[in-house]
Design a protein around this motif. Structure first.
Motif, PDB file in Angstrom:
ATOM      1  N   LEU A  59       0.823  -1.210   0.000  1.00 42.63           N
ATOM      2  CA  LEU A  59       0.000   0.000   0.000  1.00 42.63           C
ATOM      3  C   LEU A  59       0.858   1.260   0.000  1.00 42.63           C
ATOM      4  O   LEU A  59       0.502   2.255  -0.639  1.00 42.63           O
ATOM      5  CB  LEU A  59      -0.929   0.006   1.221  1.00 42.63           C
ATOM      6  CG  LEU A  59      -2.169  -0.884   1.133  1.00 42.63           C
ATOM      7  CD1 LEU A  59      -2.918  -0.881   2.458  1.00 42.63           C
ATOM      8  CD2 LEU A  59      -3.096  -0.432   0.014  1.00 42.63           C
ATOM      9  N   SER A  60       1.985   1.219   0.698  1.00 38.02           N
ATOM     10  CA  SER A  60       2.832   2.410   0.769  1.00 38.02           C
ATOM     11  C   SER A  60       3.474   2.732  -0.573  1.00 38.02           C
ATOM     12  O   SER A  60       3.912   3.861  -0.805  1.00 38.02           O
ATOM     13  CB  SER A  60       3.917   2.218   1.834  1.00 38.02           C
ATOM     14  OG  SER A  60       4.803   1.179   1.479  1.00 38.02           O
ATOM     15  N   SER A  61       3.517   1.738  -1.479  1.00 36.39           N
ATOM     16  CA  SER A  61       4.134   1.956  -2.788  1.00 36.39           C
ATOM     17  C   SER A  61       3.129   2.359  -3.868  1.00 36.39           C
ATOM     18  O   SER A  61       3.519   2.691  -4.982  1.00 36.39           O
ATOM     19  CB  SER A  61       4.868   0.677  -3.235  1.00 36.39           C
ATOM     20  OG  SER A  61       3.940  -0.359  -3.508  1.00 36.39           O
ATOM     21  N   LEU A  62       1.843   2.338  -3.536  1.00 39.30           N
ATOM     22  CA  LEU A  62       0.805   2.613  -4.529  1.00 39.30           C
ATOM     23  C   LEU A  62       0.326   4.056  -4.407  1.00 39.30           C
ATOM     24  O   LEU A  62      -0.221   4.446  -3.381  1.00 39.30           O
ATOM     25  CB  LEU A  62      -0.369   1.651  -4.349  1.00 39.30           C
ATOM     26  CG  LEU A  62      -0.038   0.160  -4.473  1.00 39.30           C
ATOM     27  CD1 LEU A  62      -1.266  -0.683  -4.196  1.00 39.30           C
ATOM     28  CD2 LEU A  62       0.530  -0.157  -5.851  1.00 39.30           C
TER      29      LEU A  62
ATOM     30  N   ILE B 299      -5.026   5.665   0.065  1.00 40.03           N
ATOM     31  CA  ILE B 299      -3.770   6.261   0.519  1.00 40.03           C
ATOM     32  C   ILE B 299      -3.414   5.709   1.895  1.00 40.03           C
ATOM     33  O   ILE B 299      -4.255   5.647   2.795  1.00 40.03           O
ATOM     34  CB  ILE B 299      -3.896   7.793   0.604  1.00 40.03           C
ATOM     35  CG1 ILE B 299      -4.208   8.378  -0.772  1.00 40.03           C
ATOM     36  CG2 ILE B 299      -2.627   8.415   1.156  1.00 40.03           C
ATOM     37  CD1 ILE B 299      -4.592   9.845  -0.727  1.00 40.03           C
ATOM     38  N   LEU B 300      -2.172   5.309   2.082  1.00 44.41           N
ATOM     39  CA  LEU B 300      -1.686   4.872   3.392  1.00 44.41           C
ATOM     40  C   LEU B 300      -1.029   6.060   4.080  1.00 44.41           C
ATOM     41  O   LEU B 300      -0.060   6.626   3.578  1.00 44.41           O
ATOM     42  CB  LEU B 300      -0.681   3.734   3.228  1.00 44.41           C
ATOM     43  CG  LEU B 300      -0.051   3.207   4.523  1.00 44.41           C
ATOM     44  CD1 LEU B 300      -1.099   2.513   5.379  1.00 44.41           C
ATOM     45  CD2 LEU B 300       1.092   2.252   4.209  1.00 44.41           C
TER      46      LEU B 300
ATOM     47  N   GLU C  16      -5.283   4.418   7.037  1.00 39.49           N
ATOM     48  CA  GLU C  16      -5.383   4.622   5.602  1.00 39.49           C
ATOM     49  C   GLU C  16      -6.634   5.428   5.264  1.00 39.49           C
ATOM     50  O   GLU C  16      -7.524   5.620   6.098  1.00 39.49           O
ATOM     51  CB  GLU C  16      -5.378   3.296   4.846  1.00 39.49           C
ATOM     52  CG  GLU C  16      -6.550   2.397   5.127  1.00 39.49           C
ATOM     53  CD  GLU C  16      -6.453   1.088   4.350  1.00 39.49           C
ATOM     54  OE1 GLU C  16      -7.452   0.714   3.714  1.00 39.49           O
ATOM     55  OE2 GLU C  16      -5.397   0.425   4.389  1.00 39.49           O
ATOM     56  N   GLU C  17      -6.672   5.896   4.081  1.00 41.25           N
ATOM     57  CA  GLU C  17      -7.750   6.749   3.600  1.00 41.25           C
ATOM     58  C   GLU C  17      -9.109   6.055   3.727  1.00 41.25           C
ATOM     59  O   GLU C  17      -9.256   4.875   3.403  1.00 41.25           O
ATOM     60  CB  GLU C  17      -7.492   7.100   2.135  1.00 41.25           C
ATOM     61  CG  GLU C  17      -8.554   7.947   1.471  1.00 41.25           C
ATOM     62  CD  GLU C  17      -8.291   8.140  -0.011  1.00 41.25           C
ATOM     63  OE1 GLU C  17      -8.965   8.977  -0.614  1.00 41.25           O
ATOM     64  OE2 GLU C  17      -7.409   7.437  -0.552  1.00 41.25           O
ATOM     65  N   TYR C  18     -10.095   6.800   4.209  1.00 42.44           N
ATOM     66  CA  TYR C  18     -11.472   6.297   4.218  1.00 42.44           C
ATOM     67  C   TYR C  18     -12.091   6.602   2.862  1.00 42.44           C
ATOM     68  O   TYR C  18     -12.136   7.752   2.427  1.00 42.44           O
ATOM     69  CB  TYR C  18     -12.292   6.954   5.324  1.00 42.44           C
ATOM     70  CG  TYR C  18     -13.744   6.536   5.315  1.00 42.44           C
ATOM     71  CD1 TYR C  18     -14.118   5.291   5.833  1.00 42.44           C
ATOM     72  CD2 TYR C  18     -14.728   7.350   4.768  1.00 42.44           C
ATOM     73  CE1 TYR C  18     -15.439   4.888   5.813  1.00 42.44           C
ATOM     74  CE2 TYR C  18     -16.046   6.952   4.747  1.00 42.44           C
ATOM     75  CZ  TYR C  18     -16.404   5.722   5.274  1.00 42.44           C
ATOM     76  OH  TYR C  18     -17.717   5.325   5.240  1.00 42.44           O
ATOM     77  N   ILE C  19     -12.534   5.573   2.184  1.00 43.83           N
ATOM     78  CA  ILE C  19     -13.098   5.730   0.850  1.00 43.83           C
ATOM     79  C   ILE C  19     -14.610   5.831   0.945  1.00 43.83           C
ATOM     80  O   ILE C  19     -15.277   4.915   1.442  1.00 43.83           O
ATOM     81  CB  ILE C  19     -12.722   4.541  -0.061  1.00 43.83           C
ATOM     82  CG1 ILE C  19     -11.217   4.272  -0.013  1.00 43.83           C
ATOM     83  CG2 ILE C  19     -13.205   4.791  -1.479  1.00 43.83           C
ATOM     84  CD1 ILE C  19     -10.378   5.386  -0.568  1.00 43.83           C
ATOM     85  N   THR C  20     -15.172   6.941   0.501  1.00 43.84           N
ATOM     86  CA  THR C  20     -16.623   7.072   0.476  1.00 43.84           C
ATOM     87  C   THR C  20     -17.175   6.272  -0.691  1.00 43.84           C
ATOM     88  O   THR C  20     -16.519   6.093  -1.720  1.00 43.84           O
ATOM     89  CB  THR C  20     -17.035   8.545   0.324  1.00 43.84           C
ATOM     90  OG1 THR C  20     -16.464   9.075  -0.883  1.00 43.84           O
ATOM     91  CG2 THR C  20     -16.557   9.372   1.504  1.00 43.84           C
ATOM     92  N   GLY C  21     -18.386   5.801  -0.529  1.00 43.73           N
ATOM     93  CA  GLY C  21     -19.010   5.010  -1.573  1.00 43.73           C
ATOM     94  C   GLY C  21     -19.450   3.663  -1.024  1.00 43.73           C
ATOM     95  O   GLY C  21     -19.464   3.435   0.191  1.00 43.73           O
ATOM     96  N   GLN C  22     -19.819   2.759  -1.912  1.00 40.86           N
ATOM     97  CA  GLN C  22     -20.264   1.422  -1.526  1.00 40.86           C
ATOM     98  C   GLN C  22     -19.364   0.383  -2.180  1.00 40.86           C
ATOM     99  O   GLN C  22     -18.813   0.616  -3.259  1.00 40.86           O
ATOM    100  CB  GLN C  22     -21.700   1.173  -2.005  1.00 40.86           C
ATOM    101  CG  GLN C  22     -22.765   1.987  -1.316  1.00 40.86           C
ATOM    102  CD  GLN C  22     -24.137   1.657  -1.888  1.00 40.86           C
ATOM    103  OE1 GLN C  22     -24.441   1.999  -3.031  1.00 40.86           O
ATOM    104  NE2 GLN C  22     -24.970   0.990  -1.112  1.00 40.86           N
ATOM    105  N   ASN C  23     -19.247  -0.776  -1.511  1.00 41.13           N
ATOM    106  CA  ASN C  23     -18.538  -1.828  -2.223  1.00 41.13           C
ATOM    107  C   ASN C  23     -19.462  -2.408  -3.288  1.00 41.13           C
ATOM    108  O   ASN C  23     -20.691  -2.270  -3.230  1.00 41.13           O
ATOM    109  CB  ASN C  23     -17.938  -2.879  -1.278  1.00 41.13           C
ATOM    110  CG  ASN C  23     -18.960  -3.818  -0.665  1.00 41.13           C
ATOM    111  OD1 ASN C  23     -19.833  -4.353  -1.338  1.00 41.13           O
ATOM    112  ND2 ASN C  23     -18.836  -4.047   0.630  1.00 41.13           N
TER     113      ASN C  23
END
Length: 241
Positions: free
Chosen positions: A21-24, A31-32, A50-57
């Protein structure tokens, strides 16, 4: 995210995920921000911020639609984004190995691939014992070489197979290898031994089959020779109704 790391293999896998994750650095991955380790009583605990992603899976999205089928525009956007994500990680010699609806977050702004917990860096030593019957995987999305734990065959083609499964599922409302099965072993046997019904027989344009069934090849070396070629094959799909 908090990860208890009592077992050496669990800790090694968690640290590998953190390193990946740190390399992406891309919109297609979270984002880490920070990570570390602390002692909690008798336990060593890893923490990851790490980043909280809004949205749905994607699974939630599928289940929220009465037909469980996504429209062509959504399908195009999601699969195209996943292919672009893989194109970015291929030079890093990374294989996700667990692409499935639960690990794909969709928002109005972006499509994000989550959970590199069983990702494989093919330039490094495997964390799974060679004599293990099965490799780490999710039945119904894993290709034959992953099911059989054929480590030398694991590559970007492994993830292509999984993407094609997701594509088939969001187009048709059923997993091509898991629908109607009663056990994980049945799913694995079907994946290894049988081919699903073609999309053209269900009324889709034959160009869908040209992409999906190329990625469904049991012999991984018969799948697209690169992710760029896979993306070109995907871009050739005729989406006209």
């Amino acid at each position: 995210k908090v990860i208890k790391s009592q077992q050496p293999e669990e800790k090694a896998r968690a640290l590998r995920e953190i390193n990946i994750l740190s390399s992406l650095k891309s919109e297609y991955f979270p984002i880490l921000y920070d990570y570390g380790e602390y002692r909690n009583g008798d336990e060593n605990v890893l923490y990851v911020i790490e980043e909280y992603i809004t949205g749905q899976n994607l699974r939630e999205i599928i289940n929220s639609i009465s037909s469980h089928r996504l429209d062509y525009k959504s399908c195009n956007r999601i699969i195209s984004s996943l292919l672009k994500a893989l194109i970015l990680i291929e030079p890093l010699q990374l294989v996700h190995r667990d692409i499935k609806p639960e690990n794909i977050i969709v928002s109005s702004e972006r499509v994000v691939l989550l959970d590199f917990g069983i990702a494989r860096d093919i330039s490094k030593t495997s964390l799974t014992e060679t004599f293990a019957i099965f490799g780490p995987m999710t039945p119904g999305y894993a290709p034959p070489e992953q099911i059989k734990n054929e480590k030398r065959k694991i590559s970007f083609r492994t993830d292509l197979f999984s993407i094609a499964v997701v594509f088939y599922e969001i187009l048709t409302d059923h997993n091509p290898f898991g629908a109607g099965t009663s056990s994980a072993n049945e799913v694995l046997n079907i994946t290894i031994s049988f081919n699903p019904q073609t999309l053209s027989s269900l009324g889709f344009n034959k160009t869908f089959d040209e992409f999906i069934f190329k990625c469904f090849e049991k012999n991984c070396h018969r799948r697209p020779a690169s992710l760029i070629l896979a993306k070109q094959l995907f871009d050739n799909i005729n989406w006209e109704l």
